[in-house]
Design an enzyme around this catalytic site. Sequence first.
Site, PDB file in Angstrom:
ATOM      1  N   LYS A  43       5.032   7.874  35.668  1.00  0.00           N
ATOM      2  CA  LYS A  43       6.409   7.561  35.289  1.00  0.00           C
ATOM      3  C   LYS A  43       7.196   6.861  36.392  1.00  0.00           C
ATOM      4  CE  LYS A  43       6.819  11.165  31.764  1.00  0.00           C
ATOM      5  NZ  LYS A  43       7.622  12.291  31.242  1.00  0.00           N
TER       6      LYS A  43
ATOM      7  N   TYR B 228       4.557  22.735  24.537  1.00  0.00           N
ATOM      8  CA  TYR B 228       4.167  22.788  23.126  1.00  0.00           C
ATOM      9  C   TYR B 228       2.764  23.350  22.946  1.00  0.00           C
ATOM     10  CZ  TYR B 228       1.783  18.267  23.986  1.00  0.00           C
ATOM     11  OH  TYR B 228       0.988  17.258  24.482  1.00  0.00           O
TER      12      TYR B 228
END
Length: 275
Positions: A68, A217
């Site tokens: 990123k 998740y």
Amino acid sequence: MTTLRRAAVLGSPIAHSLSPVLHRAAYTELGLDHWSYDRFEVDEAALPGFVEGLDRSWAGLSLTMPLKRAIIPLLDEISGTAASVEAVNTVVFTEDGRRVGDNTDIPGMIAALRERGVEKVESAAVLGAGATASSALAALAEICTGPVTAYVRSRERGDEMRAWGERLAVDVRIADWSDGAQAMHAPLVVATTPAGTTDALAAAVPDAPGTLFDVLYEPWPTALAAAWSARAGSVVGGLDLLVHQAVIQVEQMTGRAPAPLAAMRNAGERALAAR
């Protein structure tokens, strides 16, 4: 003849990524039969060569860790949102060949909270101080009207969070991780730490908790999320974040809006259930 269009998620490790499932579900729903979305194992050293090797069929890239920040020097332009946290998770290739970076994690967090009815909070707590925590602070800059307490394990991490707060105009207060039980009383708690890190805090969830945003998740639910739900608190999960940020990516890469949120979420839930 229809021109083939390509997109993909890059990172290392990348095999676990749900991004292909979400984006492909969107393409199917939108009737974009000529679009493909793949995943590639790419580390920081390989990233420049990979990007330079892309042809004009490529519409965009999704970036996960550790890319990123590494992608930024390879871009022609980045959005103010991405610049605010020095992190790009989305690259769109324009028709004239320019590479434009953005960060959809931040608006994705805001959208996921808004979906659960969280528009504004008077204060918040952030568990952790990594890259996701800085994105959480950027989101909180938009919705939190008061202080944000960051629970961290070291003075260095605390200094980093305080610096991000100054940069983002967020009133960040630092607390030691050992006092994390106090965080459970905040109207909004954002857990940004790796799996298992917050398990010990599950016993500290109060009888009437506010909202928990747990960015994980898998595995799901976390011990903290399960305890929160058991006490009738509102829980926003990592899949909610993943889907909402992916919706923005699909819209930016394809130029089609709105992206099919429900179909993407359903596909993600099915994929997780099958693991």
